[in-house]
Scaffold this motif. Structure first.
Motif, PDB file in Angstrom:
ATOM      1  N   ILE A 135       0.816  -1.221   0.000  1.00  0.00           N
ATOM      2  CA  ILE A 135       0.000   0.000   0.000  1.00  0.00           C
ATOM      3  C   ILE A 135       0.850   1.272   0.000  1.00  0.00           C
ATOM      4  O   ILE A 135       0.345   2.348  -0.285  1.00  0.00           O
ATOM      5  CB  ILE A 135      -0.981   0.049   1.200  1.00  0.00           C
ATOM      6  CG1 ILE A 135      -0.224   0.120   2.535  1.00  0.00           C
ATOM      7  CG2 ILE A 135      -1.928  -1.144   1.178  1.00  0.00           C
ATOM      8  CD1 ILE A 135      -1.125   0.435   3.714  1.00  0.00           C
ATOM      9  N   GLY A 136       2.143   1.132   0.317  1.00  0.00           N
ATOM     10  CA  GLY A 136       3.027   2.306   0.384  1.00  0.00           C
ATOM     11  C   GLY A 136       3.138   3.045  -0.933  1.00  0.00           C
ATOM     12  O   GLY A 136       3.506   4.222  -0.943  1.00  0.00           O
ATOM     13  N   HIS A 137       2.824   2.375  -2.036  1.00  0.00           N
ATOM     14  CA  HIS A 137       2.970   3.013  -3.350  1.00  0.00           C
ATOM     15  C   HIS A 137       1.630   3.259  -4.031  1.00  0.00           C
ATOM     16  O   HIS A 137       1.562   3.426  -5.244  1.00  0.00           O
ATOM     17  CB  HIS A 137       3.939   2.205  -4.212  1.00  0.00           C
ATOM     18  CG  HIS A 137       5.252   2.010  -3.501  1.00  0.00           C
ATOM     19  ND1 HIS A 137       6.140   3.050  -3.315  1.00  0.00           N
ATOM     20  CD2 HIS A 137       5.761   0.946  -2.839  1.00  0.00           C
ATOM     21  CE1 HIS A 137       7.155   2.616  -2.582  1.00  0.00           C
ATOM     22  NE2 HIS A 137       6.958   1.344  -2.287  1.00  0.00           N
ATOM     23  N   LEU A 138       0.556   3.321  -3.211  1.00  0.00           N
ATOM     24  CA  LEU A 138      -0.739   3.768  -3.730  1.00  0.00           C
ATOM     25  C   LEU A 138      -0.752   5.299  -3.753  1.00  0.00           C
ATOM     26  O   LEU A 138      -0.100   5.939  -2.929  1.00  0.00           O
ATOM     27  CB  LEU A 138      -1.866   3.274  -2.816  1.00  0.00           C
ATOM     28  CG  LEU A 138      -2.216   1.791  -2.912  1.00  0.00           C
ATOM     29  CD1 LEU A 138      -3.229   1.428  -1.825  1.00  0.00           C
ATOM     30  CD2 LEU A 138      -2.785   1.469  -4.288  1.00  0.00           C
TER      31      LEU A 138
ATOM     32  N   ASP B 151       3.898  11.301  -5.082  1.00  0.00           N
ATOM     33  CA  ASP B 151       2.623  11.399  -4.371  1.00  0.00           C
ATOM     34  C   ASP B 151       2.052  10.029  -4.008  1.00  0.00           C
ATOM     35  O   ASP B 151       0.857   9.759  -4.190  1.00  0.00           O
ATOM     36  CB  ASP B 151       1.613  12.241  -5.186  1.00  0.00           C
ATOM     37  CG  ASP B 151       2.126  13.655  -5.411  1.00  0.00           C
ATOM     38  OD1 ASP B 151       2.975  14.104  -4.613  1.00  0.00           O
ATOM     39  OD2 ASP B 151       1.694  14.304  -6.382  1.00  0.00           O
ATOM     40  N   HIS B 152       2.917   9.175  -3.554  1.00  0.00           N
ATOM     41  CA  HIS B 152       2.498   7.879  -3.012  1.00  0.00           C
ATOM     42  C   HIS B 152       2.311   8.011  -1.499  1.00  0.00           C
ATOM     43  O   HIS B 152       2.823   8.950  -0.883  1.00  0.00           O
ATOM     44  CB  HIS B 152       3.553   6.805  -3.302  1.00  0.00           C
ATOM     45  CG  HIS B 152       3.667   6.456  -4.746  1.00  0.00           C
ATOM     46  ND1 HIS B 152       4.642   5.634  -5.242  1.00  0.00           N
ATOM     47  CD2 HIS B 152       2.899   6.813  -5.812  1.00  0.00           C
ATOM     48  CE1 HIS B 152       4.497   5.492  -6.546  1.00  0.00           C
ATOM     49  NE2 HIS B 152       3.440   6.211  -6.922  1.00  0.00           N
ATOM     50  N   LEU B 153       1.623   7.037  -0.900  1.00  0.00           N
ATOM     51  CA  LEU B 153       1.447   7.045   0.555  1.00  0.00           C
ATOM     52  C   LEU B 153       2.805   7.198   1.257  1.00  0.00           C
ATOM     53  O   LEU B 153       2.939   7.964   2.215  1.00  0.00           O
ATOM     54  CB  LEU B 153       0.743   5.742   0.986  1.00  0.00           C
ATOM     55  CG  LEU B 153       0.454   5.579   2.472  1.00  0.00           C
ATOM     56  CD1 LEU B 153      -0.390   6.727   3.012  1.00  0.00           C
ATOM     57  CD2 LEU B 153      -0.239   4.242   2.736  1.00  0.00           C
TER      58      LEU B 153
ATOM     59  N   ASP C 215       8.181  13.401  -3.825  1.00  0.00           N
ATOM     60  CA  ASP C 215       8.768  12.194  -4.421  1.00  0.00           C
ATOM     61  C   ASP C 215       8.618  10.995  -3.493  1.00  0.00           C
ATOM     62  O   ASP C 215       8.538  11.139  -2.281  1.00  0.00           O
ATOM     63  CB  ASP C 215      10.263  12.404  -4.675  1.00  0.00           C
ATOM     64  CG  ASP C 215      10.517  13.395  -5.795  1.00  0.00           C
ATOM     65  OD1 ASP C 215       9.635  13.511  -6.672  1.00  0.00           O
ATOM     66  OD2 ASP C 215      11.569  14.045  -5.783  1.00  0.00           O
ATOM     67  N   CYS C 216       8.631   9.811  -4.101  1.00  0.00           N
ATOM     68  CA  CYS C 216       8.642   8.561  -3.343  1.00  0.00           C
ATOM     69  C   CYS C 216       9.980   7.864  -3.624  1.00  0.00           C
ATOM     70  O   CYS C 216      10.540   8.004  -4.721  1.00  0.00           O
ATOM     71  CB  CYS C 216       7.476   7.678  -3.776  1.00  0.00           C
ATOM     72  SG  CYS C 216       7.334   6.159  -2.817  1.00  0.00           S
ATOM     73  N   ALA C 217      10.474   7.099  -2.675  1.00  0.00           N
ATOM     74  CA  ALA C 217      11.764   6.411  -2.862  1.00  0.00           C
ATOM     75  C   ALA C 217      11.732   5.451  -4.051  1.00  0.00           C
ATOM     76  O   ALA C 217      12.770   5.123  -4.620  1.00  0.00           O
ATOM     77  CB  ALA C 217      12.136   5.655  -1.587  1.00  0.00           C
ATOM     78  N   CYS C 218      10.520   5.016  -4.458  1.00  0.00           N
ATOM     79  CA  CYS C 218      10.409   4.057  -5.564  1.00  0.00           C
ATOM     80  C   CYS C 218      10.620   4.731  -6.912  1.00  0.00           C
ATOM     81  O   CYS C 218      10.690   4.049  -7.941  1.00  0.00           O
ATOM     82  CB  CYS C 218       9.045   3.373  -5.537  1.00  0.00           C
ATOM     83  SG  CYS C 218       7.690   4.427  -6.080  1.00  0.00           S
ATOM     84  N   GLY C 219      10.692   6.067  -6.928  1.00  0.00           N
ATOM     85  CA  GLY C 219      10.819   6.786  -8.187  1.00  0.00           C
ATOM     86  C   GLY C 219       9.507   7.419  -8.615  1.00  0.00           C
ATOM     87  O   GLY C 219       9.486   8.238  -9.526  1.00  0.00           O
TER      88      GLY C 219
HETATM   89 ZN   LIG Z   1       6.325   4.741  -4.282  1.00  0.00          ZN
END
Ligand SMILES: [Zn+2]
Length: 341
Positions: free
Chosen positions: A171-174, A195-197, A188-192
């Motif tokens: 759910i961290g990348h929703l 605006d992710h959780l 930013d999200c660490a996944c690249g």
């Molecule tokens: Zn993410």
């Protein structure tokens, strides 16, 4: 057995007895991309394998066994047992296909390695609690460098997984939204992604926000934008700090309401991770306050104290992920390279 818990910030290793007692425990900084920004993915993976091999050699005399359980903050495909992503450790990557168990088998062939996802490990560890073990299904939510949730059926020891990804509960990348005066609502999200959780509610996000607020000259951090200073400001009821905490927990509260609305069989959500433990009672109160305010249609869960019967914090010690990694390593019905993601 020997157990590891590999997070984005800390690596922990210990010998875990059959009764669940931990000894010879050691915590070392994670060999993550944020600590080694120049290192390539292959180098980071090499450092990880080297660390695990060295620590295992250190612990083997005390453990008297070559069985090793590894809990890692990485998405693991339940079908292949391979790591498909680990943004807290390795940052933004394409979908990976890394066989950590295989690499460890080559580095230290005498050992029997069991690699499990950290949230699955925490669920296995949490299920050593008789109350949680008696439930039909519960979920574990980890909020640390990253965010992930796993639903778990303690009876059969089952983690339901997607036929499309071999994953569950990422759910961290929703997509999520965020609002706090003085901070950008797009992050930013660490996944690249963006605006992710995890862009708003993870430990990494909180640390980045504290740095930005300090740079912009906010008063309440008093020149120390550390998570510990933030926890102290929250603990003393500093209004701007509590406001930031509420901004950080709101997207997570919305995600948890979604989880409860969709998976009707989840009887408990057990929280764990450095952010939950570091911010303590105020963190849980903030999360429950949002859940009560936003509400769950048609549910008998209405007040914050109603939601508190479902959303609980796991004891931080002994570490649920270390206990779970040990349990996975010890478990006879799991093969050496566990299909449990
Ligand atoms: Zn993410």
């Amino acid at each position: 057995v020997i157990a590891f818990d590999l997070g984005g910030t800390w690596f922990r290793a210990a010998v875990v007895s059959a009764q669940g007692d931990l000894h010879s425990e050691r915590r070392t900084p994670a060999t993550s991309f944020s600590r080694f920004p120049e290192a390539s993915l292959t180098e980071l993976q090499g450092m990880l394998v080297e660390h695990l091999a060295a620590e295992t050699r250190r612990l083997m005399p005390a453990a008297g066994t070559a069985r090793v359980g590894v809990s890692i903050g990485a998405a693991i495909d339940a079908g292949s047992g391979r790591i498909v992503g680990a943004s807290p450790l390795w940052g933004a990557t394409e979908r990976l296909d890394f066989d950590l168990g295989g690499a460890l088998g080559e580095a230290l062939p005498g050992c029997r390695w069991t690699v499990v996802n950290d949230v699955t490990a925490a669920a296995l560890g949490a299920a050593t609690d008789p109350e949680l073990a008696s439930l039909r299904r519960f979920a574990v939510l980890t909020v640390s460098s990253g965010i992930a949730l796993r639903s778990f059926e303690p009876g059969p020891g089952r983690v339901p997984v997607s036929a499309h990804s071999g994953l569950q509960g990422e759910i961290g990348h929703l997509p999520a939204g965020f609002g706090y005066a003085g901070l950008s609502p797009s992050r930013d999200c660490a996944c690249g992604g963006r605006d992710h959780l995890s862009s708003f509610s993870s430990g990494r996000a909180i640390a980045a926000m504290l740095g930005e607020l300090e740079a912009s000259g906010c008063g309440w951090l008093q020149g120390d934008p550390s998570p510990a200073r933030f926890a102290a400001a929250v603990g003393s009821g500093e209004p701007r700090a509590v406001e930031l905490l509420d901004a950080v927990t709101e997207p997570l509260a919305k995600a948890l309401l979604g989880v409860l609305a969709v998976d009707a069989e989840i009887e408990r959500i057990a929280l764990t991770g450095g952010v939950v433990d570091g911010l303590g009672a105020a963190y849980l109160a903030s999360l429950l306050g949002h859940m009560a305010r936003l509400g769950l249609y048609g549910s008998r869960l209405v007040s914050a104290s109603d939601f508190a019967t479902v959303v609980r914090v796991l004891p931080a010690e002994p570490s649920p992920a270390l206990l779970g990694a040990a349990r996975a390593a010890r478990s006879r019905d799991l093969p050496a390279r566990s299909p449990v993601a």
